[in-house]
Design an enzyme around this catalytic site. Structure first.
Site, PDB file in Angstrom:
ATOM      1  N   SER A 124       0.837  -1.201   0.000  1.00 54.38           N
ATOM      2  CA  SER A 124       0.000   0.000   0.000  1.00 54.38           C
ATOM      3  C   SER A 124       0.872   1.251   0.000  1.00 54.38           C
ATOM      4  O   SER A 124       1.996   1.246   0.536  1.00 54.38           O
ATOM      5  CB  SER A 124      -0.855  -0.026   1.271  1.00 54.38           C
ATOM      6  OG  SER A 124      -1.415   1.236   1.510  1.00 54.38           O
ATOM      7  N   TYR A 148      -1.660  -1.127  10.902  1.00 55.05           N
ATOM      8  CA  TYR A 148      -1.950  -1.720   9.586  1.00 55.05           C
ATOM      9  C   TYR A 148      -0.790  -1.448   8.626  1.00 55.05           C
ATOM     10  O   TYR A 148      -0.260  -2.358   7.986  1.00 55.05           O
ATOM     11  CB  TYR A 148      -3.257  -1.141   9.016  1.00 55.05           C
ATOM     12  CG  TYR A 148      -3.383  -1.358   7.533  1.00 55.05           C
ATOM     13  CD1 TYR A 148      -3.610  -2.633   7.008  1.00 55.05           C
ATOM     14  CD2 TYR A 148      -3.236  -0.299   6.618  1.00 55.05           C
ATOM     15  CE1 TYR A 148      -3.700  -2.838   5.631  1.00 55.05           C
ATOM     16  CE2 TYR A 148      -3.322  -0.496   5.254  1.00 55.05           C
ATOM     17  CZ  TYR A 148      -3.551  -1.771   4.763  1.00 55.05           C
ATOM     18  OH  TYR A 148      -3.622  -1.973   3.403  1.00 55.05           O
ATOM     19  N   LYS A 152       2.193  -3.952   6.610  1.00 52.86           N
ATOM     20  CA  LYS A 152       2.545  -3.952   5.178  1.00 52.86           C
ATOM     21  C   LYS A 152       4.053  -3.790   5.006  1.00 52.86           C
ATOM     22  O   LYS A 152       4.681  -4.490   4.223  1.00 52.86           O
ATOM     23  CB  LYS A 152       1.810  -2.826   4.443  1.00 52.86           C
ATOM     24  CG  LYS A 152       0.321  -3.051   4.338  1.00 52.86           C
ATOM     25  CD  LYS A 152      -0.008  -4.132   3.323  1.00 52.86           C
ATOM     26  CE  LYS A 152      -1.357  -4.725   3.543  1.00 52.86           C
ATOM     27  NZ  LYS A 152      -1.634  -5.937   2.820  1.00 52.86           N
TER      28      LYS A 152
HETATM   29  P1  NAD Z   1     -10.813  -7.139   1.492  1.00 51.66           P
HETATM   30  O1  NAD Z   1     -10.985  -7.115   2.968  1.00 51.66           O
HETATM   31  O2  NAD Z   1     -11.999  -6.905   0.643  1.00 51.66           O
HETATM   32  O3  NAD Z   1     -10.133  -8.516   1.054  1.00 51.66           O
HETATM   33  C1  NAD Z   1      -9.195  -9.188   1.861  1.00 51.66           C
HETATM   34  C2  NAD Z   1      -9.663 -10.628   2.001  1.00 51.66           C
HETATM   35  O4  NAD Z   1      -8.729 -11.348   2.810  1.00 51.66           O
HETATM   36  C3  NAD Z   1     -11.033 -10.763   2.660  1.00 51.66           C
HETATM   37  O5  NAD Z   1     -11.883 -11.484   1.791  1.00 51.66           O
HETATM   38  C4  NAD Z   1     -10.763 -11.523   3.961  1.00 51.66           C
HETATM   39  O6  NAD Z   1     -11.821 -12.366   4.294  1.00 51.66           O
HETATM   40  C5  NAD Z   1      -9.459 -12.249   3.626  1.00 51.66           C
HETATM   41  N1  NAD Z   1      -8.597 -12.593   4.766  1.00 51.66           N
HETATM   42  C6  NAD Z   1      -8.143 -11.778   5.754  1.00 51.66           C
HETATM   43  N2  NAD Z   1      -7.348 -12.459   6.602  1.00 51.66           N
HETATM   44  C7  NAD Z   1      -7.266 -13.736   6.126  1.00 51.66           C
HETATM   45  C8  NAD Z   1      -6.600 -14.914   6.572  1.00 51.66           C
HETATM   46  N3  NAD Z   1      -5.854 -14.933   7.683  1.00 51.66           N
HETATM   47  N4  NAD Z   1      -6.740 -16.043   5.836  1.00 51.66           N
HETATM   48  C9  NAD Z   1      -7.514 -16.059   4.718  1.00 51.66           C
HETATM   49  N5  NAD Z   1      -8.174 -14.980   4.269  1.00 51.66           N
HETATM   50  C10 NAD Z   1      -8.053 -13.833   4.965  1.00 51.66           C
HETATM   51  O7  NAD Z   1      -9.662  -6.079   1.142  1.00 51.66           O
HETATM   52  P2  NAD Z   1      -9.211  -5.482  -0.260  1.00 51.66           P
HETATM   53  O8  NAD Z   1      -9.604  -4.061  -0.292  1.00 51.66           O
HETATM   54  O9  NAD Z   1      -9.617  -6.378  -1.353  1.00 51.66           O
HETATM   55  O10 NAD Z   1      -7.639  -5.517  -0.065  1.00 51.66           O
HETATM   56  C11 NAD Z   1      -6.854  -6.591  -0.529  1.00 51.66           C
HETATM   57  C12 NAD Z   1      -5.410  -6.361  -0.122  1.00 51.66           C
HETATM   58  O11 NAD Z   1      -4.963  -5.121  -0.662  1.00 51.66           O
HETATM   59  C13 NAD Z   1      -5.214  -6.269   1.397  1.00 51.66           C
HETATM   60  O12 NAD Z   1      -3.990  -6.905   1.707  1.00 51.66           O
HETATM   61  C14 NAD Z   1      -5.109  -4.772   1.633  1.00 51.66           C
HETATM   62  O13 NAD Z   1      -4.349  -4.477   2.765  1.00 51.66           O
HETATM   63  C15 NAD Z   1      -4.412  -4.307   0.368  1.00 51.66           C
HETATM   64  N6  NAD Z   1      -4.688  -2.903   0.068  1.00 51.66           N
HETATM   65  C16 NAD Z   1      -5.995  -2.491  -0.034  1.00 51.66           C
HETATM   66  C17 NAD Z   1      -6.265  -1.150  -0.290  1.00 51.66           C
HETATM   67  C18 NAD Z   1      -7.690  -0.668  -0.380  1.00 51.66           C
HETATM   68  O14 NAD Z   1      -7.910   0.536  -0.313  1.00 51.66           O
HETATM   69  N7  NAD Z   1      -8.681  -1.516  -0.559  1.00 51.66           N
HETATM   70  C19 NAD Z   1      -5.202  -0.253  -0.462  1.00 51.66           C
HETATM   71  C20 NAD Z   1      -3.898  -0.709  -0.360  1.00 51.66           C
HETATM   72  C21 NAD Z   1      -3.655  -2.052  -0.102  1.00 51.66           C
HETATM   73  C1  UD1 Z   2      -6.807   4.959   3.345  1.00 49.94           C
HETATM   74  C2  UD1 Z   2      -5.960   4.357   4.411  1.00 49.94           C
HETATM   75  C3  UD1 Z   2      -4.622   3.951   3.815  1.00 49.94           C
HETATM   76  C4  UD1 Z   2      -4.829   3.038   2.628  1.00 49.94           C
HETATM   77  C5  UD1 Z   2      -5.685   3.777   1.627  1.00 49.94           C
HETATM   78  C6  UD1 Z   2      -5.921   2.932   0.419  1.00 49.94           C
HETATM   79  C7  UD1 Z   2      -6.791   5.547   6.377  1.00 49.94           C
HETATM   80  C8  UD1 Z   2      -6.453   6.552   7.428  1.00 49.94           C
HETATM   81  N1  UD1 Z   2      -5.801   5.325   5.467  1.00 49.94           N
HETATM   82  O1  UD1 Z   2      -6.178   6.127   2.894  1.00 49.94           O
HETATM   83  O2  UD1 Z   2      -3.857   3.271   4.755  1.00 49.94           O
HETATM   84  O3  UD1 Z   2      -3.598   2.713   2.038  1.00 49.94           O
HETATM   85  O4  UD1 Z   2      -6.931   4.091   2.258  1.00 49.94           O
HETATM   86  O5  UD1 Z   2      -7.179   3.058  -0.076  1.00 49.94           O
HETATM   87  O6  UD1 Z   2      -7.827   4.925   6.368  1.00 49.94           O
HETATM   88  N2  UD1 Z   2     -12.386  11.599   3.731  1.00 49.94           N
HETATM   89  C9  UD1 Z   2     -13.365  12.494   4.118  1.00 49.94           C
HETATM   90  N3  UD1 Z   2     -14.501  11.996   4.700  1.00 49.94           N
HETATM   91  C10 UD1 Z   2     -14.703  10.663   4.904  1.00 49.94           C
HETATM   92  C11 UD1 Z   2     -13.689   9.744   4.493  1.00 49.94           C
HETATM   93  C12 UD1 Z   2     -12.528  10.271   3.922  1.00 49.94           C
HETATM   94  O7  UD1 Z   2     -13.225  13.693   3.955  1.00 49.94           O
HETATM   95  O8  UD1 Z   2     -15.752  10.274   5.460  1.00 49.94           O
HETATM   96  C13 UD1 Z   2     -11.170  12.131   3.076  1.00 49.94           C
HETATM   97  C14 UD1 Z   2      -9.879  11.834   3.824  1.00 49.94           C
HETATM   98  O9  UD1 Z   2      -9.597  12.848   4.743  1.00 49.94           O
HETATM   99  C15 UD1 Z   2      -8.886  11.785   2.645  1.00 49.94           C
HETATM  100  C16 UD1 Z   2      -9.705  11.247   1.475  1.00 49.94           C
HETATM  101  O10 UD1 Z   2     -11.071  11.487   1.828  1.00 49.94           O
HETATM  102  O11 UD1 Z   2      -8.447  13.093   2.320  1.00 49.94           O
HETATM  103  C17 UD1 Z   2      -9.528   9.770   1.228  1.00 49.94           C
HETATM  104  O12 UD1 Z   2      -9.741   9.051   2.447  1.00 49.94           O
HETATM  105  P1  UD1 Z   2      -9.815   7.457   2.506  1.00 49.94           P
HETATM  106  O13 UD1 Z   2     -10.732   6.957   1.452  1.00 49.94           O
HETATM  107  O14 UD1 Z   2     -10.090   7.068   3.917  1.00 49.94           O
HETATM  108  O15 UD1 Z   2      -8.362   7.021   2.064  1.00 49.94           O
HETATM  109  P2  UD1 Z   2      -6.927   7.444   2.665  1.00 49.94           P
HETATM  110  O16 UD1 Z   2      -7.066   8.138   3.943  1.00 49.94           O
HETATM  111  O17 UD1 Z   2      -6.174   8.121   1.568  1.00 49.94           O
END
Ligand code: NAD
Ligand code: UD1
Length: 333
Positions: A124, A148, A152
């Protein structure tokens, strides 16, 4: 080529599974369903015509994880599984450290045992902490501000050490910026439990009338309209980034890529784009800054373009429309 997708019923994993299947990969999903539902497999089948083989396994448990490799010849793994809520990680740090790190270590141990040494890991942009400037390139200093993010960064380090210790490993660390939006079918998308923490799912619930109004966290940042700027990336573009990475997964060592668009949008830009794309109002109020937020987070995605031949194609309107389409089609049922 058979790919094991961990966390494949989750948000990004399900979109990546669809793209993999459509490109002809055989996909096996493992998930413990702690943040997703088995019904996602039916949706994947509806989109692609193929229901991937599924293992309900917690990856912190070694024996059931071994069984997946015993029963299948797996060529590569894309490791999405993990807990991902920043706020919750501050309240339950041990749960986050145990789940995310133990599962990543167990997975790599089992992969090594079965001679499968091709791995793509979901990292991330959070590993850049508070960047000194934007856009962010992959060589920027790394730090974290919450458990969190620390998981990572620790997993990145663990996998880097692994590749140093054994030159047969081929590991790609993908640092995602802010994935939003949903598959064009409206069948899969982001469906967080409870009140969403992230911007787009919150906006969707406000638009649907389930939440009263959006709180915009601060309008006094040094950005074009004072609200926080992020690099939002359509989840389908992100999924395609994994396809590009897996197709290049043939060089030993560790490879790191930012997956973002390079375009920054503020909170108010997103609200306006959502309203315009979907012809619906999103009431909002300006509130205090959210602790831990940074003014701006923006990728320089040029390394991924240069080395993987990948760049994003979908714009903000696609992101907003697809997020709302998914909510209309799938969340109301
Ligand atoms: P998500 O929660 O929708 O998917 C993650 C999945 O992992 C879930 O289905 C959950 O049930 C499963 N899981 C968690 N722990 C587990 C375990 N111990 N064994 C088996 N399954 C397990 O999340 P996502 O948004 O799809 O994110 C996927 C990956 O990308 C994560 O590692 C997250 O940290 C990373 N990531 C997500 C974002 C975002 O904004 N969504 C941003 C940066 C990185
Ligand atoms: C979040 C995670 C970050 C992750 C990233 C990936 C947090 C603090 N950080 O980042 O670790 O890698 O998602 O998707 O959760 N905002 C509002 N009102 C709201 C929600 C958000 O104004 O109700 C604003 C926030 O201040 C920010 C922007 O929207 O400026 C995006 O926020 P969000 O979607 O939570 O993502 P990040 O904070 O960038």
């Amino acid at each position: 080529m058979t790919v094991l997708v961990t966390g494949g019923t989750g948000y990004i994993g399900s979109h990546t599974t669809v793209e993999l299947i459509q490109k002809g990969y055989e996909v096996i999903i493992v998930d413990n369903l702690c943040n997703s539902s088995e019904s996602v497999l039916d949706k994947i089948a509806e989109i692609t015509g193929i229901r991937p083989k599924f293992y309900l396994v917690d990856l912190t448990e070694k024996e059931p994880t071994r069984k997946i490799f015993e029963e299948n010849k797996i060529d590569a793994v894309i490791h999405f599984a993990g807990l991902k809520a920043v706020g919750e990680s501050c309240v339950k740090p041990l749960e986050y450290y145990y789940n995310n790190i133990a599962s990543s270590v167990v997975l790599a141990e089992v992969m090594a045992e079965f001679g499968c040494k091709k791995l793509i890991f979901s990292s991330s942009a959070t590993v850049y902490g508070e960047p000194e400037r934007v856009p962010i390139t992959e060589d920027f200093p790394l730090s974290t501000t919450n458990p969190y993010g620390t998981t990572k960064l620790m997993i990145e380090k663990i996998y880097t050490d692994l590749a140093k210790a054994d030159a047969e490993w081929n590991i790609t660390l993908l640092r995602y910026f802010n994935p939003i939006g949903a598959h064009e079918s409206g069948l899969i998308g982001e469906n967080p439990n409870g009140i969403p923490n992230n911007l787009m799912p919150y906006i969707v619930k406000v638009a649907a009338g389930e939440l009263y109004q959006l709180s915009v966290f601060g309008n006094d940042y040094p950005t074009h309209d004072g609200t926080g700027v992020r690099d939002y990336i359509h989840v389908t573009d992100l999924a395609l980034g994994h396809i590009a990475a897996i197709e290049k997964l043939n060089e030993a060592g560790v490879h790191i890529y930012n997956l973002g668009t390079g375009n920054g949008y503020s909170v108010l830009d997103i609200v306006k784009a959502f309203e315009k794309s979907n012809n619906i109002k999103v009431p909002y109020v300006i509130t205090a800054r959210r602790p831990g937020d940074i003014p701006e987070c923006l990728a320089d995605p040029s390394k991924a373009e240069r080395e993987l031949g990948w760049k994003t194609k979908l714009g903000l309107e696609d992101m907003c429309r697809s997020a709302w389409n998914f909510a209309q089609k799938s969340l109301k049922k």
